[in-house]
Design an enzyme around this catalytic site. Structure first.
Site, PDB file in Angstrom:
ATOM      1  N   LYS A  34       0.829  -1.198   0.000  1.00 32.61           N
ATOM      2  CA  LYS A  34       0.000   0.000   0.000  1.00 32.61           C
ATOM      3  C   LYS A  34       0.873   1.262   0.000  1.00 32.61           C
ATOM      4  CE  LYS A  34      -3.835  -2.301   2.501  1.00 32.61           C
ATOM      5  NZ  LYS A  34      -4.691  -2.213   3.727  1.00 32.61           N
TER       6      LYS A  34
ATOM      7  N   TYR B 257     -12.361  -2.659  -2.964  1.00 37.28           N
ATOM      8  CA  TYR B 257     -12.876  -2.605  -1.592  1.00 37.28           C
ATOM      9  C   TYR B 257     -14.405  -2.543  -1.550  1.00 37.28           C
ATOM     10  CZ  TYR B 257      -8.252  -2.235   0.593  1.00 37.28           C
ATOM     11  OH  TYR B 257      -6.983  -2.492   1.063  1.00 37.28           O
TER      12      TYR B 257
ATOM     13  N   ASN C  86      -1.754   0.090   7.423  1.00 38.28           N
ATOM     14  CA  ASN C  86      -1.279  -1.262   7.734  1.00 38.28           C
ATOM     15  C   ASN C  86      -0.492  -1.922   6.604  1.00 38.28           C
ATOM     16  OD1 ASN C  86      -3.414  -1.913   6.092  1.00 38.28           O
ATOM     17  ND2 ASN C  86      -4.513  -3.150   7.604  1.00 38.28           N
TER      18      ASN C  86
ATOM     19  N   HIS D 209      -1.948  -5.362   1.600  1.00 34.49           N
ATOM     20  CA  HIS D 209      -3.194  -6.108   1.405  1.00 34.49           C
ATOM     21  C   HIS D 209      -2.843  -7.530   0.996  1.00 34.49           C
ATOM     22  CE1 HIS D 209      -7.146  -7.365  -0.061  1.00 34.49           C
ATOM     23  NE2 HIS D 209      -6.483  -7.884  -1.091  1.00 34.49           N
TER      24      HIS D 209
ATOM     25  N   GLU E   5      -9.690 -10.767  -7.344  1.00 35.49           N
ATOM     26  CA  GLU E   5      -8.781  -9.623  -7.205  1.00 35.49           C
ATOM     27  C   GLU E   5      -7.672  -9.663  -8.255  1.00 35.49           C
ATOM     28  OE1 GLU E   5      -9.478  -9.140  -2.366  1.00 35.49           O
ATOM     29  OE2 GLU E   5      -7.510  -9.731  -3.104  1.00 35.49           O
TER      30      GLU E   5
HETATM   31  P1  IDP Z   1      -7.465  -7.091   5.850  1.00 39.19           P
HETATM   32  O1  IDP Z   1      -6.718  -6.060   5.028  1.00 39.19           O
HETATM   33  O2  IDP Z   1      -6.603  -7.602   6.980  1.00 39.19           O
HETATM   34  O3  IDP Z   1      -8.079  -8.185   5.038  1.00 39.19           O
HETATM   35  P2  IDP Z   1     -10.172  -6.008   6.129  1.00 39.19           P
HETATM   36  O4  IDP Z   1     -11.054  -6.220   7.303  1.00 39.19           O
HETATM   37  O5  IDP Z   1     -10.492  -6.707   4.857  1.00 39.19           O
HETATM   38  O6  IDP Z   1      -8.663  -6.323   6.590  1.00 39.19           O
HETATM   39  O7  IDP Z   1     -10.141  -4.433   5.882  1.00 39.19           O
HETATM   40  C1  IDP Z   1      -9.567  -3.920   4.691  1.00 39.19           C
HETATM   41  C2  IDP Z   1      -8.707  -2.739   5.050  1.00 39.19           C
HETATM   42  O8  IDP Z   1      -9.531  -1.699   5.534  1.00 39.19           O
HETATM   43  C3  IDP Z   1      -7.681  -2.976   6.161  1.00 39.19           C
HETATM   44  O9  IDP Z   1      -6.487  -3.572   5.706  1.00 39.19           O
HETATM   45  C4  IDP Z   1      -7.443  -1.567   6.642  1.00 39.19           C
HETATM   46  O10 IDP Z   1      -6.554  -0.875   5.754  1.00 39.19           O
HETATM   47  C5  IDP Z   1      -8.827  -0.954   6.499  1.00 39.19           C
HETATM   48  N1  IDP Z   1      -9.584  -1.015   7.751  1.00 39.19           N
HETATM   49  C6  IDP Z   1     -10.216  -2.083   8.277  1.00 39.19           C
HETATM   50  N2  IDP Z   1     -10.826  -1.769   9.437  1.00 39.19           N
HETATM   51  C7  IDP Z   1     -10.563  -0.457   9.634  1.00 39.19           C
HETATM   52  C8  IDP Z   1     -10.913   0.468  10.673  1.00 39.19           C
HETATM   53  O11 IDP Z   1     -11.578   0.125  11.649  1.00 39.19           O
HETATM   54  N3  IDP Z   1     -10.447   1.750  10.531  1.00 39.19           N
HETATM   55  C9  IDP Z   1      -9.694   2.152   9.467  1.00 39.19           C
HETATM   56  N4  IDP Z   1      -9.345   1.308   8.479  1.00 39.19           N
HETATM   57  C10 IDP Z   1      -9.771   0.024   8.558  1.00 39.19           C
HETATM   58 MG    MG Z   2      -9.561  -8.053   3.587  1.00 41.05          MG
END
Ligand code: IDP
Ligand code: MG
Length: 151
Positions: free
Chosen positions: A9, A49, A112, A115, A126
């Site tokens: 990212k 997304y 984070n 992805h 994807e």
């Molecule tokens: P993942 O990336 O570990 O699969 P997902 O639940 O699919 O996690 O969420 C997609 C992305 O959305 C996360 O990687 C993060 O960047 C963002 N995200 C998820 N939950 C939150 C939140 O509570 N606040 C801000 N960003 C979030």
């Molecule tokens: Mg995810």
């Protein structure tokens, strides 16, 4: 061989962690089947997304992922989906295990770093969204018998 879609990212790219993150996937044993550096459009990010549409963090998430170029990868390996999510670590970096990418380099869920697809089915969708078929390479490495028991 199972495939997963990985995105380094914008924060990973801006912080100069592309090499570090690639190294971790290479060391794990994944075979790279596709890789490109690109600026994702809002349309592409919204499709990627779509499952999170309507959630409170959705707008911020889309803005984050298009805020700067990203590196997109297709990785192959045994149990690639689960294995890559292990290498990446838990969604919230403060909960991610030390030794994982998010555990070692992040603090906040909204930054984070990486992805990784969460299921074989979503991985295939994807990959089709981010890559044209001709951008993927079928090849083998000469060390493969030392990584895969049954090639
Ligand atoms: P993942 O990336 O570990 O699969 P997902 O639940 O699919 O996690 O969420 C997609 C992305 O959305 C996360 O990687 C993060 O960047 C963002 N995200 C998820 N939950 C939150 C939140 O509570 N606040 C801000 N960003 C979030
Ligand atoms: Mg995810």
């Amino acid at each position: 061989m199972e495939r997963t879609l990985i995105i380094i990212k914008p924060d990973g790219v801006q912080r100069g962690l592309v090499g570090e993150i690639l190294t971790r996937f290479e060391r794990k044993g994944f075979r790279i089947a596709g890789m490109k550096f690109m600026q994702p459009s809002r349309e592409l990010a919204e499709k990627h997304y779509a499952v999170h549409q309507g959630k409170p963090f959705y707008e911020g998430l889309v803005s984050y992922i298009i805020s700067s170029p990203v590196v997109v990868l297709v990785l192959e390996g045994t149990n690639a989906i689960v294995a890559a999510r292990g290498t990446v670590g838990a969604t919230r970096p403060h909960e991610a295990a030390p030794g994982s990418i998010r555990g070692d380099f992040g603090l906040e869920v909204g930054r984070n770093l990486v992805h990784a697809s969460d299921s074989v089915e979503n991985g295939l969708a994807e990959i089709a969204l981010w890559f044209k078929p001709e951008e993927l390479v079928n090849w083998t490495r000469n060390n493969e018998p030392w990584i895969f028991e049954k090639p």
